[in-house]
Structures are given as structure tokens and as C-alpha cells.
Design a protein around this motif. Structure first.
Motif, PDB file in Angstrom:
ATOM      1  N   LEU A 221     -26.826 -75.640 -75.456  1.00 19.79           N
ATOM      2  CA  LEU A 221     -25.712 -74.944 -76.099  1.00 19.79           C
ATOM      3  C   LEU A 221     -24.813 -74.390 -75.016  1.00 19.79           C
ATOM      4  O   LEU A 221     -25.295 -73.936 -73.972  1.00 19.79           O
ATOM      5  N   HIS A 222     -23.505 -74.446 -75.246  1.00 18.29           N
ATOM      6  CA  HIS A 222     -22.588 -73.807 -74.309  1.00 18.29           C
ATOM      7  C   HIS A 222     -22.768 -72.298 -74.398  1.00 18.29           C
ATOM      8  O   HIS A 222     -22.847 -71.724 -75.497  1.00 18.29           O
ATOM      9  N   THR A 223     -22.839 -71.641 -73.246  1.00 16.66           N
ATOM     10  CA  THR A 223     -23.095 -70.203 -73.226  1.00 16.66           C
ATOM     11  C   THR A 223     -22.047 -69.421 -74.009  1.00 16.66           C
ATOM     12  O   THR A 223     -22.374 -68.421 -74.671  1.00 16.66           O
ATOM     13  N   ASP A 224     -20.790 -69.834 -73.951  1.00 12.44           N
ATOM     14  CA  ASP A 224     -19.753 -69.117 -74.691  1.00 12.44           C
ATOM     15  C   ASP A 224     -19.984 -69.184 -76.196  1.00 12.44           C
ATOM     16  O   ASP A 224     -19.649 -68.240 -76.926  1.00 12.44           O
ATOM     17  N   LEU A 244     -30.401 -71.059 -82.225  1.00 14.28           N
ATOM     18  CA  LEU A 244     -29.062 -71.432 -81.769  1.00 14.28           C
ATOM     19  C   LEU A 244     -29.147 -72.681 -80.908  1.00 14.28           C
ATOM     20  O   LEU A 244     -29.848 -72.690 -79.901  1.00 14.28           O
ATOM     21  N   ALA A 245     -28.414 -73.719 -81.282  1.00 19.04           N
ATOM     22  CA  ALA A 245     -28.342 -74.941 -80.492  1.00 19.04           C
ATOM     23  C   ALA A 245     -27.180 -75.778 -80.996  1.00 19.04           C
ATOM     24  O   ALA A 245     -26.665 -75.554 -82.089  1.00 19.04           O
ATOM     25  N   ALA A 246     -26.754 -76.720 -80.177  1.00 20.29           N
ATOM     26  CA  ALA A 246     -25.669 -77.630 -80.539  1.00 20.29           C
ATOM     27  C   ALA A 246     -26.215 -79.042 -80.674  1.00 20.29           C
ATOM     28  O   ALA A 246     -27.256 -79.393 -80.113  1.00 20.29           O
ATOM     29  N   ASP A 247     -25.504 -79.860 -81.413  1.00 20.40           N
ATOM     30  CA  ASP A 247     -25.826 -81.280 -81.521  1.00 20.40           C
ATOM     31  C   ASP A 247     -25.123 -82.049 -80.410  1.00 20.40           C
ATOM     32  O   ASP A 247     -24.062 -81.619 -79.928  1.00 20.40           O
ATOM     33  N   PRO A 248     -25.666 -83.179 -80.000  1.00 20.21           N
ATOM     34  CA  PRO A 248     -26.920 -83.776 -80.443  1.00 20.21           C
ATOM     35  C   PRO A 248     -28.097 -83.284 -79.621  1.00 20.21           C
ATOM     36  O   PRO A 248     -27.923 -82.651 -78.572  1.00 20.21           O
ATOM     37  N   VAL A 249     -29.299 -83.593 -80.082  1.00 17.19           N
ATOM     38  CA  VAL A 249     -30.495 -83.349 -79.282  1.00 17.19           C
ATOM     39  C   VAL A 249     -30.431 -84.238 -78.041  1.00 17.19           C
ATOM     40  O   VAL A 249     -30.008 -85.398 -78.103  1.00 17.19           O
ATOM     41  N   ILE A 250     -30.822 -83.680 -76.895  1.00 12.87           N
ATOM     42  CA  ILE A 250     -30.743 -84.405 -75.628  1.00 12.87           C
ATOM     43  C   ILE A 250     -32.089 -85.070 -75.315  1.00 12.87           C
ATOM     44  O   ILE A 250     -33.132 -84.419 -75.321  1.00 12.87           O
ATOM     45  N   SER A 312     -21.049 -71.400 -85.881  1.00 12.86           N
ATOM     46  CA  SER A 312     -21.256 -72.792 -85.513  1.00 12.86           C
ATOM     47  C   SER A 312     -20.683 -72.997 -84.117  1.00 12.86           C
ATOM     48  O   SER A 312     -19.697 -72.352 -83.744  1.00 12.86           O
ATOM     49  N   PRO A 313     -21.300 -73.855 -83.301  1.00  7.06           N
ATOM     50  CA  PRO A 313     -20.836 -74.032 -81.927  1.00  7.06           C
ATOM     51  C   PRO A 313     -19.509 -74.772 -81.859  1.00  7.06           C
ATOM     52  O   PRO A 313     -19.255 -75.701 -82.633  1.00  7.06           O
ATOM     53  N   ALA A 314     -18.668 -74.372 -80.925  1.00 11.21           N
ATOM     54  CA  ALA A 314     -17.383 -75.034 -80.710  1.00 11.21           C
ATOM     55  C   ALA A 314     -17.524 -76.223 -79.766  1.00 11.21           C
ATOM     56  O   ALA A 314     -16.627 -77.066 -79.697  1.00 11.21           O
ATOM     57  N   HIS A 315     -18.624 -76.272 -79.009  1.00 10.50           N
ATOM     58  CA  HIS A 315     -18.845 -77.339 -78.036  1.00 10.50           C
ATOM     59  C   HIS A 315     -20.070 -78.154 -78.434  1.00 10.50           C
ATOM     60  O   HIS A 315     -21.033 -77.614 -78.983  1.00 10.50           O
ATOM     61  N   THR A 316     -20.035 -79.439 -78.155  1.00 16.27           N
ATOM     62  CA  THR A 316     -21.213 -80.267 -78.339  1.00 16.27           C
ATOM     63  C   THR A 316     -22.198 -80.036 -77.203  1.00 16.27           C
ATOM     64  O   THR A 316     -21.859 -79.446 -76.163  1.00 16.27           O
ATOM     65  N   ALA A 317     -23.419 -80.537 -77.378  1.00 17.10           N
ATOM     66  CA  ALA A 317     -24.409 -80.434 -76.310  1.00 17.10           C
ATOM     67  C   ALA A 317     -23.945 -81.190 -75.072  1.00 17.10           C
ATOM     68  O   ALA A 317     -24.132 -80.739 -73.934  1.00 17.10           O
ATOM     69  N   GLY A 318     -23.310 -82.343 -75.266  1.00 17.94           N
ATOM     70  CA  GLY A 318     -22.802 -83.107 -74.139  1.00 17.94           C
ATOM     71  C   GLY A 318     -21.730 -82.366 -73.378  1.00 17.94           C
ATOM     72  O   GLY A 318     -21.680 -82.410 -72.134  1.00 17.94           O
ATOM     73  N   GLU A 319     -20.851 -81.664 -74.084  1.00 13.79           N
ATOM     74  CA  GLU A 319     -19.803 -80.886 -73.420  1.00 13.79           C
ATOM     75  C   GLU A 319     -20.399 -79.739 -72.615  1.00 13.79           C
ATOM     76  O   GLU A 319     -19.910 -79.410 -71.521  1.00 13.79           O
ATOM     77  N   ALA A 320     -21.456 -79.126 -73.131  1.00  9.70           N
ATOM     78  CA  ALA A 320     -22.117 -78.052 -72.381  1.00  9.70           C
ATOM     79  C   ALA A 320     -22.746 -78.592 -71.100  1.00  9.70           C
ATOM     80  O   ALA A 320     -22.637 -77.980 -70.029  1.00  9.70           O
ATOM     81  N   LEU A 321     -23.394 -79.749 -71.178  1.00 13.24           N
ATOM     82  CA  LEU A 321     -23.995 -80.335 -69.986  1.00 13.24           C
ATOM     83  C   LEU A 321     -22.935 -80.779 -68.981  1.00 13.24           C
ATOM     84  O   LEU A 321     -23.114 -80.634 -67.771  1.00 13.24           O
ATOM     85  N   ASN A 322     -21.819 -81.310 -69.472  1.00 17.32           N
ATOM     86  CA  ASN A 322     -20.736 -81.705 -68.575  1.00 17.32           C
ATOM     87  C   ASN A 322     -20.158 -80.494 -67.843  1.00 17.32           C
ATOM     88  O   ASN A 322     -19.810 -80.579 -66.653  1.00 17.32           O
TER      89      ASN A 322
END
Length: 345
Positions: A221-224, A244-250, A312-322
Motif C-alpha cells: 500500500l502507498h504510505t499516503d 489496509l492494502a491495495a490491489d493487486p496482490v504481489i 479506498s486507496p488512491a494508488h495501486t500496489a504497483g504504483e506504490a512499489l514503483n
């Protein structure tokens, strides 16, 4: 779900990955008139509407200071946490567990009406790795061999006791997955890979494959986005736990897509043995016990946060990792001691 304007919020651990995002989210909320940010080391960071005070939760005599600082607050958001030294769990226990209990005692003594505590997916007992995931009723016994999980799980029991003794206090337990943002990347590199890990060399073209280890499936999840959930929990009349988590599962396939690499199957024993050898000689600070725990973490069902908090998260899991990868390669940081940005060393 109604909020009352003019609230005063106290935040512990305000200089870290989550803390810097939480104080900014609270300071921008029109219902908040005062944010008191607490940290062991007072930072250079300046955020409009935020006052800073220094307090060391690991000190037994910090309860009195904490009680005075939290008196009159509408909520305390407790984020303070120490990840190292992994080779000396007594040190982290004194800071994380005993320090948290001092915060809880101060909240009760000062009569603060709400306590929002940063728990973690790491508090959960081993569980299924498939969607839709476990809800907040899943057992929170952690993975006992990992200090991080052991401490998070123990504090869940402390909060059980706290709620029985202080039913007038609204208690919220936030249980996020892994939290990433660009400004925290240098800190996280130091925590998990070591102070001398070559951040600038973490380039996609230098990662020829992504190891596929059985059980290595997790949520981020993105910290923000997590900070917005903490803000909502502090300001609204909710209680209980929230995943709390964002999609998709990594997993390995998702990482390979993100890194433009290929998946190579790696035996769990080989991965763990390699990490354990590096940890024993202090080459990396991340312990093999934490690796064991990650392989057993359940996938989270976050529907309660959406339905009850309206989150709900504004960022995807991929965006958080990027964002994390950008920060690692660029030396991302912030004007606090924990988040000091540095490319190397």
C-alpha cells in the motif's frame, strides 16, 4: 459517521515513513486545529499546523512527559516503532512493546477519548494466500520466531486488556500490509538491505530474473493512502480493527511484470539459507525469521475499511512499489533523521 471540528491530535513516531504522511494528512484536514508530533529526535521538517516535541518512549520515565503532552487531545495516533537491531530483540522489545505500553498508560491517565494504534499484517497468525483473504477476526498470534510479528501480536493482547480496563476509550487497530513511498525508500533500504546496499544499482536491466519462492505472495500500500485511513480513524467515531492494502496482490509474476524480468523458481530452503548466512555475519539486517513470517502472512480482506471508514486507496500496489524503486535509486528522503535520503552508505 460524523466528525467534530476543532480536534487536537497527537502523533507518536511522527518522523518515520507513516508518521510524516499522517501528520501531513491531519494538518490538511479542516476538522483538525492542532497536530502535536512526537519523535525521539526533533526534525528539521516543517509542516504548517504541526508542532514538534521530543520524547523517547524507550525510557521508563517517559510516561509522565507523555501524559502531559497527550492531555487535552481528542485522539492519539501511535505509530512509533523500531525495526533494528534485529540481532538484539531485547532492544526492540524495550522500545516497541514497553514504549507502546507507556503510550497506552498515558492515554488512560490523560483521559484521551481515542487511541489509534498501528498494528500490522504481521500481527496475524499464518493464513491463506488466496483472495478474498482473511477479515479482521482472523487470529492475531503472529509468527513467534520473528521479533516484529511477536511484538505486534503481543501488543494486540495489551490492547485487549486496555479495552477491558478502559471501555470509555475508543480503540482502533490499523493492520496494513507493506507500506511504501518514495520519500521513505532510503530508510527502508537501510532497514532491510543494509546501510551499504547500492541503491543506484537497483536498475531494472540489472535484475535478470525474479525468484519465485513458495509462499512469497504479499500485499502493499502507498504510505499516503494508509495515512488517509489513519486520519479517518482518528476523526470519526469508529473502533475495532481495519485491514489496509491495495490491489493487486504481489507475487513473482506481478514483480516480473513490474521489473520487466523473468520468473525463476527458487527453493524456499535455498533462499532462506542464503539470507540466514548473510544475516549471521551482519551483511544484511533483515533476519531469516522475518522471511519465514512473510511466507506465512495471510492475504487481507479490506472490505471493512471501505464500508466503515469510507476508505479506498488512491494508488495501486504497483504504483506504490514503483515509488519505492524510484526513491531507492534516487536516494529519496525527507527532512527527518529516519528518512534522511542518501544514495550510498
Amino acid at each position: 459517521m460524523n466528525s467534530v471540528p476543532g480536534k487536537r491530535i497527537v502523533v507518536t513516531g511522527a518522523t518515520g515513513n507513516v508518521g510524516t504522511s499522517v501528520v501531513r494528512a491531519l494538518a490538511q484536514d479542516p476538522d483538525v486545529t492542532s497536530v502535536l508530533a512526537l519523535a525521539r529526535r526533533r526534525p528539521e521538517l516543517s509542516v504548517p499546523g504541526v508542532e514538534w516535541e521530543s520524547v523517547d518512549l524507550s525510557r521508563p520515565d517517559s510516561v509522565g512527559a507523555l501524559t502531559g503532552l497527550t492531555r487535552g487531545a481528542d485522539a492519539v495516533v501511535h505509530l512509533a516503532w523500531r525495526f533494528q537491531p534485529t540481532h538484539d530483540p531485547v532492544v526492540t522489545w524495550q522500545s516497541n512493546v514497553l514504549g507502546s505500553r507507556r503510550v497506552f498508560e498515558a492515554v488512560a491517565t490523560a483521559g484521551v477519548p481515542a487511541l489509534v494504534h498501528a498494528s500490522s499484517v504481521g500481527a496475524y497468525s499464518p493464513g491463506p494466500k488466496e483472495e478474498p483473504g482473511v477479515d479482521e477476526a482472523w487470529p492475531t498470534d503472529g509468527w513467534p520466531d520473528a521479533a516484529y510479528c511477536r511484538e505486534k501480536a503481543y501488543l494486540e493482547r495489551c490492547l485487549d486488556w486496555f479495552e477491558l480496563r478502559h471501555p470509555q476509550t475508543r480503540v482502533v487497530r490499523m493492520r496494513p500490509g507493506f507500506l511504501f513511498k518514495e520519500a521513505a525508500a532510503s530508510e527502508q533500504r537501510r532497514i532491510f538491505a543494509g546501510r551499504y546496499a547500492p541503491g543506484p544499482l537497483l536498475r531494472l536491466d540489472l535484475l535478470p530474473f525474479v525468484p519465485d519462492v513458495e509462499g512469497l505472495r504479499f500485499q502493499v500500500l502507498h504510505t499516503d493512502d494508509a495515512a488517509q485511513a489513519f486520519r479517518l480513524a482518528a476523526l470519526h467515531e469508529v473502533s475495532g480493527a481495519f485491514n489496509l492494502a491495495a490491489d493487486p496482490v504481489i507475487d513473482a509474476e506481478r514483480l516480473a511484470e513490474l521489473l520487466d524480468g523473468r520468473v525463476v523458481r527458487m527453493p524456499r530452503a535455498l533462499a532462506r539459507t542464503s539470507l540466514a548466512a548473510a544475516w549471521r555475519v551482519h551483511l544484511v539486517p533483515a533476519s531469516p525469521h522475518l522471511f519465514d513470517a512473510v511466507l506465512r502472512l495471510p492475504i487481507l480482506d479490506c472490505s471493512r475499511a471501505e464500508s466503515t471508514l469510507g476508505w479506498s486507496p488512491a494508488h495501486t500496489a504497483g504504483e506504490a512499489l514503483n515509488a519505492f524503486l524510484r526513491g531507492v535509486r534516487g536516494g529519496g528522503g525527507d527532512d527527518t533523521a529516519p528518512l534522511a535520503g542518501k544514495r550510498w552508505g
